[in-house]
Design a protein around this motif. Structure first.
Motif, PDB file in Angstrom:
ATOM      1  N   LEU A  55      17.373 140.948  33.571  1.00 14.50           N
ATOM      2  CA  LEU A  55      18.258 141.147  32.418  1.00 14.50           C
ATOM      3  C   LEU A  55      17.652 140.675  31.098  1.00 14.50           C
ATOM      4  O   LEU A  55      17.761 141.379  30.091  1.00 14.50           O
ATOM      5  CB  LEU A  55      19.594 140.446  32.673  1.00 14.50           C
ATOM      6  N   PRO A  56      17.032 139.460  30.989  1.00 12.99           N
ATOM      7  CA  PRO A  56      16.488 139.044  29.683  1.00 12.99           C
ATOM      8  C   PRO A  56      15.451 140.010  29.114  1.00 12.99           C
ATOM      9  O   PRO A  56      15.274 140.059  27.903  1.00 12.99           O
ATOM     10  CB  PRO A  56      15.856 137.678  29.999  1.00 12.99           C
ATOM     11  N   SER A  57      14.757 140.775  29.965  1.00 13.05           N
ATOM     12  CA  SER A  57      13.778 141.747  29.474  1.00 13.05           C
ATOM     13  C   SER A  57      14.403 143.117  29.219  1.00 13.05           C
ATOM     14  O   SER A  57      13.896 143.882  28.395  1.00 13.05           O
ATOM     15  CB  SER A  57      12.638 141.893  30.492  1.00 13.05           C
ATOM     16  N   VAL A  58      15.511 143.421  29.915  1.00  9.87           N
ATOM     17  CA  VAL A  58      16.129 144.745  29.783  1.00  9.87           C
ATOM     18  C   VAL A  58      17.056 144.812  28.574  1.00  9.87           C
ATOM     19  O   VAL A  58      17.105 145.817  27.851  1.00  9.87           O
ATOM     20  CB  VAL A  58      16.885 145.104  31.077  1.00  9.87           C
ATOM     21  N   LEU A  59      17.832 143.723  28.300  1.00 12.46           N
ATOM     22  CA  LEU A  59      18.843 143.758  27.244  1.00 12.46           C
ATOM     23  C   LEU A  59      18.264 144.080  25.862  1.00 12.46           C
ATOM     24  O   LEU A  59      18.853 144.881  25.131  1.00 12.46           O
ATOM     25  CB  LEU A  59      19.591 142.418  27.214  1.00 12.46           C
ATOM     26  N   PRO A  60      17.140 143.493  25.428  1.00 15.11           N
ATOM     27  CA  PRO A  60      16.625 143.869  24.096  1.00 15.11           C
ATOM     28  C   PRO A  60      16.067 145.288  24.028  1.00 15.11           C
ATOM     29  O   PRO A  60      15.828 145.787  22.935  1.00 15.11           O
ATOM     30  CB  PRO A  60      15.512 142.838  23.852  1.00 15.11           C
ATOM     31  N   ALA A  76      28.005 149.263  30.531  1.00 14.61           N
ATOM     32  CA  ALA A  76      28.330 147.913  31.008  1.00 14.61           C
ATOM     33  C   ALA A  76      27.378 146.884  30.411  1.00 14.61           C
ATOM     34  O   ALA A  76      27.793 145.772  30.032  1.00 14.61           O
ATOM     35  CB  ALA A  76      28.266 147.879  32.535  1.00 14.61           C
ATOM     36  N   LEU A  77      26.092 147.228  30.291  1.00 12.83           N
ATOM     37  CA  LEU A  77      25.122 146.292  29.699  1.00 12.83           C
ATOM     38  C   LEU A  77      25.370 146.105  28.205  1.00 12.83           C
ATOM     39  O   LEU A  77      25.147 145.010  27.664  1.00 12.83           O
ATOM     40  CB  LEU A  77      23.706 146.789  29.943  1.00 12.83           C
ATOM     41  N   LEU A  78      25.812 147.166  27.513  1.00 17.14           N
ATOM     42  CA  LEU A  78      26.144 147.025  26.092  1.00 17.14           C
ATOM     43  C   LEU A  78      27.326 146.087  25.890  1.00 17.14           C
ATOM     44  O   LEU A  78      27.367 145.316  24.925  1.00 17.14           O
ATOM     45  CB  LEU A  78      26.448 148.399  25.497  1.00 17.14           C
ATOM     46  N   GLU A  79      28.325 146.133  26.788  1.00 18.96           N
ATOM     47  CA  GLU A  79      29.445 145.182  26.718  1.00 18.96           C
ATOM     48  C   GLU A  79      28.992 143.768  27.063  1.00 18.96           C
ATOM     49  O   GLU A  79      29.522 142.790  26.526  1.00 18.96           O
ATOM     50  CB  GLU A  79      30.553 145.612  27.678  1.00 18.96           C
ATOM     51  N   LEU A 115      29.429 139.717  33.502  1.00 18.70           N
ATOM     52  CA  LEU A 115      28.308 139.834  34.436  1.00 18.70           C
ATOM     53  C   LEU A 115      28.756 140.431  35.769  1.00 18.70           C
ATOM     54  O   LEU A 115      28.042 141.246  36.364  1.00 18.70           O
ATOM     55  CB  LEU A 115      27.670 138.461  34.655  1.00 18.70           C
ATOM     56  N   ARG A 116      29.935 140.029  36.246  1.00 25.02           N
ATOM     57  CA  ARG A 116      30.445 140.625  37.494  1.00 25.02           C
ATOM     58  C   ARG A 116      30.663 142.129  37.326  1.00 25.02           C
ATOM     59  O   ARG A 116      30.412 142.916  38.253  1.00 25.02           O
ATOM     60  CB  ARG A 116      31.753 139.945  37.898  1.00 25.02           C
ATOM     61  N   ASN A 117      31.146 142.547  36.166  1.00 26.27           N
ATOM     62  CA  ASN A 117      31.339 143.971  35.926  1.00 26.27           C
ATOM     63  C   ASN A 117      30.009 144.710  35.973  1.00 26.27           C
ATOM     64  O   ASN A 117      29.889 145.799  36.549  1.00 26.27           O
ATOM     65  CB  ASN A 117      32.021 144.163  34.567  1.00 26.27           C
TER      66      ASN A 117
END
Length: 409
Positions: A55-60, A76-79, A115-117
């Motif tokens: 996640l820390p590499s995918v979100l940006p 879901a990642l944008l939220e 995160l669960r979503n």
């Protein structure tokens, strides 16, 4: 890490193929419902941790991975990204001492729900997870150690579940065979001790025989002393040297055999102690892992049930409040013209009331001025009359009455 939990005992020498096939039963190939559930929980945990590491590499770089993620997972990642950024900022400020831990705890609840979503949506898109792993490459550092440790734990748990009671009995039989071998070694050691004693006795007999021969030779030499005294001394020294060498060699062999015997006894005791300790540690670890797994499963079921009930209740309340809002908006749209008309009436009535109050105030002021003017005029007339009386003196009663009447008028 998993190897420290369950260290297998040293395997004995493999028996012939026919003997092993008849003595050791075939291992169990399938897991039951509870065991499969435990292994499934471990698989899901490893799956979620692998994605959380990415996640820390995918979100940006969501724009770069949008084709791999798909619209649902990307949404879901944008939220989730604002909660992640805000929590990281709060933790940084908390490390500097500029915020309180309660704010982080409150935000942590929202962060956990988001995160669960994301993980729930990820379950429906395993291909996206696999594609991300291929593009990002294997993880490194503490994350890789954690994933490797969980994978080893899963292998240990599966191995423990697949080990049947028959296999444990076969292991016990192998331990019994080792014990029998140790007993045989003891018997062999006793036989060797007997052989050492026999060899020592035989050597003593040989020495005695040689001593007897020596005495005989000495007697003979005494008889033949006149023949060669130097030859006799040389033979005596040679016999003494051979006797001492033979005695020393015998003592060395006895010491070596005694040392070997003591080493075998110590090795046997060490093997027995290690086997018992490993067996007891394996049983204790088995019970501990079963108890912890059961407690974690129960806690997971309770937490998920409570969260699901709370989510259902919130969904129902949200639907009711949304319906009430629609009804209120509809009613507000209906009564808005009536409210405007009532406000206009109130404004007109307020304007009229203010005008009436101004007119009443003006009338009151005019009346007060008029009364004050009348009072001043009356006082002036009385003063003029008093001056006239002082000039003319007293008049008759008739004149006074007439003046009184005029004054009254």
């Amino acid at each position: 890490m998993a190897a420290a939990w369950r260290t297998p005992p040293p395997a004995p020498a493999p028996p012939p193929a026919s003997a092993s096939a008849s003595a050791v039963p075939p291992p169990r190939k399938k897991l039951d419902y509870v065991e499969a559930g435990i292994v499934g929980v471990l698989d899901e945990t490893i799956y979620n941790i692998e994605f959380a590491v990415l996640l820390p590499s995918v979100l940006p770089n969501l724009d770069r991975f949008s084709a791999v993620l798909g619209p649902e997972l990307e949404g879901a990642l944008l939220e989730y990204r604002p909660h992640y950024d805000r929590l990281a900022a709060l933790e940084e400020r908390h490390a500097q001492g500029s915020t309180e831990a309660s704010e982080i705890a409150e935000l942590g609840l929202t962060f956990d729900d988001s995160l669960r979503n994301v993980l729930r949506v990820l379950k429906a898109h395993p291909a996206a997870h696999q594609a991300l792993k291929e593009q990002m490459g294997p993880s490194e550092g503490q994350d890789a150690l954690l994933i490797q440790g969980l994978s080893e734990l899963k292998e240990v748990v599966v191995d423990m579940f697949l080990t049947s009671p028959e296999e444990e009995q076969a292991m016990d039989r192998r331990i019994q065979k080792l014990t029998l071998k140790c007993i045989k070694h003891q018997v062999t050691s006793a036989a060797l001790e007997e052989k050492v004693a026999a060899a020592k006795k035989k050597k003593d007999d040989t020495i005695n025989q040689k001593r007897e021969i020596f005495f005989k030779l000495q007697t003979k030499l005494h008889h033949e002393a006149t023949i060669s005294e130097k030859s006799l001394k040389r033979m005596q020294l040679e016999a003494d040297r051979q006797m001492m060498a033979a005695q020393k060699a015998s003592e060395r062999r006895c010491a070596v055999m005694q040392q070997q015997l003591e080493q075998l006894c110590k090795h046997y005791k060490t093997l027995c102690t290690e086997n018992w300790e490993k067996h007891r540690a394996m049983r204790q670890m088995n019970h501990k892992v079963e108890a912890e797994t059961e407690s974690w499963l129960q806690k997971y079921d309770r937490d998920m049930g409570a969260l699901q009930a709370e989510l259902d209740r919130l969904n129902v309340e949200y639907a009711e409040e949304l319906e009430q809002r629609r009804e209120l908006e509809h009613k507000l749209a209906d009564i808005e013209p009536e409210c405007a008309r009532i406000r206009e009436k109130r404004r007109v009535a307020l304007k009229l009331r203010e005008q009436e109050e101004r007119e009443a105030c003006a009338a009151t002021t005019i009346q007060a001025l008029w009364r004050s003017y009348q009072l001043r005029k009356t006082k002036a007339m009385k003063a003029m009359k008093a001056q006239k009386k002082g000039k003319k003196g007293k008049t008759g009663k008739r004149g006074q009455k007439d003046k009184g009447r005029k004054g009254k008028k």
